[in-house]
Design a protein around this motif. Structure first.
Motif, PDB file in Angstrom:
ATOM      1  N   SER A 228      36.374  26.612 -31.130  1.00 19.12           N
ATOM      2  CA  SER A 228      35.919  26.393 -29.753  1.00 19.12           C
ATOM      3  C   SER A 228      35.296  27.696 -29.239  1.00 19.12           C
ATOM      4  N   THR A 229      34.486  27.576 -28.214  1.00 23.40           N
ATOM      5  CA  THR A 229      33.798  28.753 -27.665  1.00 23.40           C
ATOM      6  C   THR A 229      33.968  28.765 -26.146  1.00 23.40           C
ATOM      7  N   GLN A 230      33.553  29.839 -25.511  1.00 18.72           N
ATOM      8  CA  GLN A 230      33.606  29.876 -24.048  1.00 18.72           C
ATOM      9  C   GLN A 230      32.672  28.804 -23.472  1.00 18.72           C
ATOM     10  N   SER A 231      31.580  28.582 -24.169  1.00 21.84           N
ATOM     11  CA  SER A 231      30.639  27.559 -23.699  1.00 21.84           C
ATOM     12  C   SER A 231      31.242  26.151 -23.829  1.00 21.84           C
ATOM     13  N   SER A 232      32.019  25.913 -24.892  1.00 23.41           N
ATOM     14  CA  SER A 232      32.655  24.585 -25.004  1.00 23.41           C
ATOM     15  C   SER A 232      33.780  24.448 -23.970  1.00 23.41           C
ATOM     16  N   ASP A 233      34.425  25.574 -23.607  1.00 19.30           N
ATOM     17  CA  ASP A 233      35.399  25.529 -22.499  1.00 19.30           C
ATOM     18  C   ASP A 233      34.720  25.101 -21.199  1.00 19.30           C
ATOM     19  N   VAL A 234      33.513  25.636 -20.972  1.00 18.20           N
ATOM     20  CA  VAL A 234      32.774  25.297 -19.735  1.00 18.20           C
ATOM     21  C   VAL A 234      32.436  23.804 -19.746  1.00 18.20           C
ATOM     22  N   TYR A 235      32.051  23.288 -20.932  1.00 21.09           N
ATOM     23  CA  TYR A 235      31.772  21.846 -21.035  1.00 21.09           C
ATOM     24  C   TYR A 235      33.030  21.060 -20.627  1.00 21.09           C
ATOM     25  N   SER A 236      34.173  21.414 -21.211  1.00 23.23           N
ATOM     26  CA  SER A 236      35.424  20.687 -20.915  1.00 23.23           C
ATOM     27  C   SER A 236      35.772  20.796 -19.427  1.00 23.23           C
ATOM     28  N   PHE A 237      35.528  21.990 -18.871  1.00 23.23           N
ATOM     29  CA  PHE A 237      35.805  22.158 -17.441  1.00 23.23           C
ATOM     30  C   PHE A 237      34.888  21.250 -16.613  1.00 23.23           C
ATOM     31  N   GLY A 238      33.635  21.115 -17.055  1.00 25.37           N
ATOM     32  CA  GLY A 238      32.704  20.208 -16.369  1.00 25.37           C
ATOM     33  C   GLY A 238      33.226  18.780 -16.388  1.00 25.37           C
ATOM     34  N   VAL A 239      33.804  18.367 -17.520  1.00 25.57           N
ATOM     35  CA  VAL A 239      34.363  17.010 -17.588  1.00 25.57           C
ATOM     36  C   VAL A 239      35.501  16.865 -16.564  1.00 25.57           C
ATOM     37  N   VAL A 240      36.308  17.914 -16.416  1.00 27.30           N
ATOM     38  CA  VAL A 240      37.398  17.860 -15.416  1.00 27.30           C
ATOM     39  C   VAL A 240      36.814  17.709 -14.007  1.00 27.30           C
ATOM     40  N   LEU A 241      35.712  18.430 -13.725  1.00 25.61           N
ATOM     41  CA  LEU A 241      35.083  18.294 -12.395  1.00 25.61           C
ATOM     42  C   LEU A 241      34.616  16.844 -12.178  1.00 25.61           C
ATOM     43  N   LEU A 242      34.023  16.262 -13.219  1.00 25.10           N
ATOM     44  CA  LEU A 242      33.553  14.866 -13.100  1.00 25.10           C
ATOM     45  C   LEU A 242      34.741  13.918 -12.918  1.00 25.10           C
ATOM     46  N   GLU A 243      35.826  14.233 -13.581  1.00 26.89           N
ATOM     47  CA  GLU A 243      37.056  13.423 -13.452  1.00 26.89           C
ATOM     48  C   GLU A 243      37.602  13.510 -12.015  1.00 26.89           C
ATOM     49  N   LEU A 244      37.570  14.727 -11.447  1.00 29.01           N
ATOM     50  CA  LEU A 244      38.027  14.918 -10.057  1.00 29.01           C
ATOM     51  C   LEU A 244      37.161  14.123  -9.079  1.00 29.01           C
ATOM     52  N   LEU A 245      35.862  14.067  -9.363  1.00 34.42           N
ATOM     53  CA  LEU A 245      34.933  13.399  -8.443  1.00 34.42           C
ATOM     54  C   LEU A 245      34.976  11.880  -8.559  1.00 34.42           C
ATOM     55  N   THR A 246      35.174  11.396  -9.790  1.00 31.73           N
ATOM     56  CA  THR A 246      35.095   9.941 -10.000  1.00 31.73           C
ATOM     57  C   THR A 246      36.468   9.268  -9.992  1.00 31.73           C
ATOM     58  N   GLY A 247      37.524  10.060 -10.271  1.00 30.97           N
ATOM     59  CA  GLY A 247      38.859   9.468 -10.405  1.00 30.97           C
ATOM     60  C   GLY A 247      38.998   8.706 -11.714  1.00 30.97           C
ATOM     61  N   LYS A 248      37.993   8.828 -12.598  1.00 29.66           N
ATOM     62  CA  LYS A 248      38.050   8.107 -13.886  1.00 29.66           C
ATOM     63  C   LYS A 248      38.538   9.043 -14.975  1.00 29.66           C
ATOM     64  N   SER A 249      39.358   8.504 -15.874  1.00 28.42           N
ATOM     65  CA  SER A 249      39.856   9.324 -16.978  1.00 28.42           C
ATOM     66  C   SER A 249      38.847   9.344 -18.113  1.00 28.42           C
ATOM     67  N   PRO A 250      38.446  10.535 -18.578  1.00 25.23           N
ATOM     68  CA  PRO A 250      37.494  10.593 -19.698  1.00 25.23           C
ATOM     69  C   PRO A 250      38.101  10.045 -20.976  1.00 25.23           C
ATOM     70  N   ALA A 251      39.434  10.013 -21.030  1.00 24.50           N
ATOM     71  CA  ALA A 251      40.099   9.572 -22.252  1.00 24.50           C
ATOM     72  C   ALA A 251      40.228   8.055 -22.331  1.00 24.50           C
ATOM     73  N   SER A 252      39.979   7.377 -21.219  1.00 23.15           N
ATOM     74  CA  SER A 252      40.101   5.910 -21.257  1.00 23.15           C
ATOM     75  C   SER A 252      38.906   5.364 -22.034  1.00 23.15           C
ATOM     76  N   PRO A 253      38.969   4.106 -22.478  1.00 22.58           N
ATOM     77  CA  PRO A 253      37.837   3.566 -23.240  1.00 22.58           C
ATOM     78  C   PRO A 253      36.538   3.855 -22.506  1.00 22.58           C
ATOM     79  N   ALA A 254      35.515   4.149 -23.282  1.00 17.17           N
ATOM     80  CA  ALA A 254      34.248   4.588 -22.688  1.00 17.17           C
ATOM     81  C   ALA A 254      33.838   3.713 -21.510  1.00 17.17           C
TER      82      ALA A 254
END
Ligand SMILES: Nc1ncnc2c1ncn2[C@@H]1O[C@H](COP(=O)(O)OP(=O)(O)OP(=O)(O)O)[C@@H](O)[C@H]1O
Length: 342
Positions: free
Chosen positions: A235-261
């Motif tokens: 993993s890299t710092q850039s991939s950490d930023v990607y994962s953090f971006g997914v958390v921001l999207l999760e906070l905004l949508t209330g949807k779990s990224p881990a649930s079926p697509a």
């Protein structure tokens, strides 16, 4: 119940292993000499006064909080009523020296938005990491636990803004570690907690690089890993930023990224792709969690759109287009220049 069946989640017991002979007294890990190498002792950070030692820890009552990719996590309450989290790491891929070096780097990272590594233990049989316990649970539980049930506290926009602000600051601090080269490797909502001011706080620091890589299928289905990651140890710092971006999207949508697509327009797609798709059609308002609007009153949409743009920048498919985490902190702080608690 003792630890003999500790593969099961949600059980109580003690961390000490049961002696196979019922007639002999319980063995103490610290004095066990059949498997533990010489010098195996618990190493504490942060001064000389430790509320417990290894023996206290192992004989304390333990409740399994869950089983993650790398082992089982326990909530342990010692006799003097200190509560800590103990991770029993099962997939450590490095030897004692490298393990200790990594733990020493993690132990040096001290910040209000980073969960404190209190101690660690390495022996042939067991590798333990001891962290602070967060009684309010993880962001994952706060967002997705029992939606619509009486025991879930809804999260309004101010609460989500505080969580994003704290977590971004915590990740920036982590990236400063080891002379600016440190990575987290496993940013996701179940590894984000709340500090005493209700700001986000990052847990599970720096374990990824010393553990077995997650299978590619697990990475894809988790929804948090950057597309270029084929070996989680790299993993890299850039991939950490990607994962953090997914958390921001999760906070905004209330949807779990881990649930079926997310199902959209007849296609299955991940959370980031779904949001890009909706935004491209100028339906931005459709992605937001209805709970935010119902809990927050009016006037927050503009700030939410700003956060959405930051999240989308973080999840850029091209690594070079992702911002550095220090920029992300600044962008989030600029959404509302005054403290969101005020
Ligand atoms: N310091 C902590 N305080 C409170 N709860 C915690 C703490 N650390 C972990 N947990 C919770 O314990 C549970 C199990 O955590 P664990 O880290 O083992 O698995 P995970 O987060 O689901 O996956 P991973 O192994 O990839 O991190 C999760 O619900 C997590 O949020």
């Amino acid at each position: 119940m003792m630890i003999t069946c500790f593969g099961k989640a949600r059980m109580s017991g003690k961390l000490r292993k049961r002696d196979s002979s019922s007639s002999s007294p319980p063995r103490n890990w610290t004095s066990r000499d059949d498997n533990a190498e010489e010098g195996s002792k618990i190493i504490f950070f942060g001064g000389r006064n430790h509320p417990f030692d290894l023996d206290d820890l192992l004989s304390s009552s333990a409740e399994a909080l869950g089983k993650g990719a790398f082992g089982t996590t326990y909530k342990v309450t010692t006799e003097d009523m200190s509560t800590v989290v103990v991770k029993r790491l099962k997939q450590v891929m490095v030897g004692r020296r490298e393990f200790e070096q990594q733990m020493e780097i993690i132990g040096m990272i001290r910040h209000e938005n980073v969960a404190e590594l209190k101690a660690y233990y390495y022996s042939k049989d067991d590798k333990l990491a001891v962290y602070s316990y967060f009684s309010q649970g993880s962001l994952f539980q706060m967002l997705h636990g029992n939606r619509g049930m009486y025991d879930r506290v809804p999260l309004d926009w101010d609460a989500r803004l505080r969580i994003a602000t704290g977590a971004a600051r915590g990740l920036a601090k982590i990236h400063e570690g080891n002379n600016g080269r440190f990575i987290h490797g496993n940013i996701k909502s179940s590894n984000i907690f709340l500090d005493s001011q209700s700001y986000g706080c990052i847990g599970d620091i720096g374990l990824t690089t010393i553990m077995r890589s997650l299978p590619q299928t697990t990475c894809i289905s988790s929804g948090y890993h950057a597309p270029e990651i084929t070996d989680t140890r790299r993993s890299t710092q850039s991939s950490d930023v990607y994962s953090f971006g997914v958390v921001l999207l999760e906070l905004l949508t209330g949807k779990s990224p881990a649930s079926p697509a997310v199902e959209h327009g007849g296609e299955n797609m991940d959370l980031a792709s779904w949001i890009r798709n909706v935004v491209a059609k100028d339906w931005t308002g459709e992605v937001f969690d209805m709970e935010i609007l119902s809990e927050s009153g009016g006037g927050v949409e503009e700030e939410m759109v700003e956060m959405l743009q930051i999240g989308l920048a973080c999840v850029s498919v091209k690594q070079q287009e992702r911002p550095h985490i220090a920029q992300v902190v600044k962008l989030i702080e600029d959404i509302r220049p005054t403290d969101p608690t005020e």
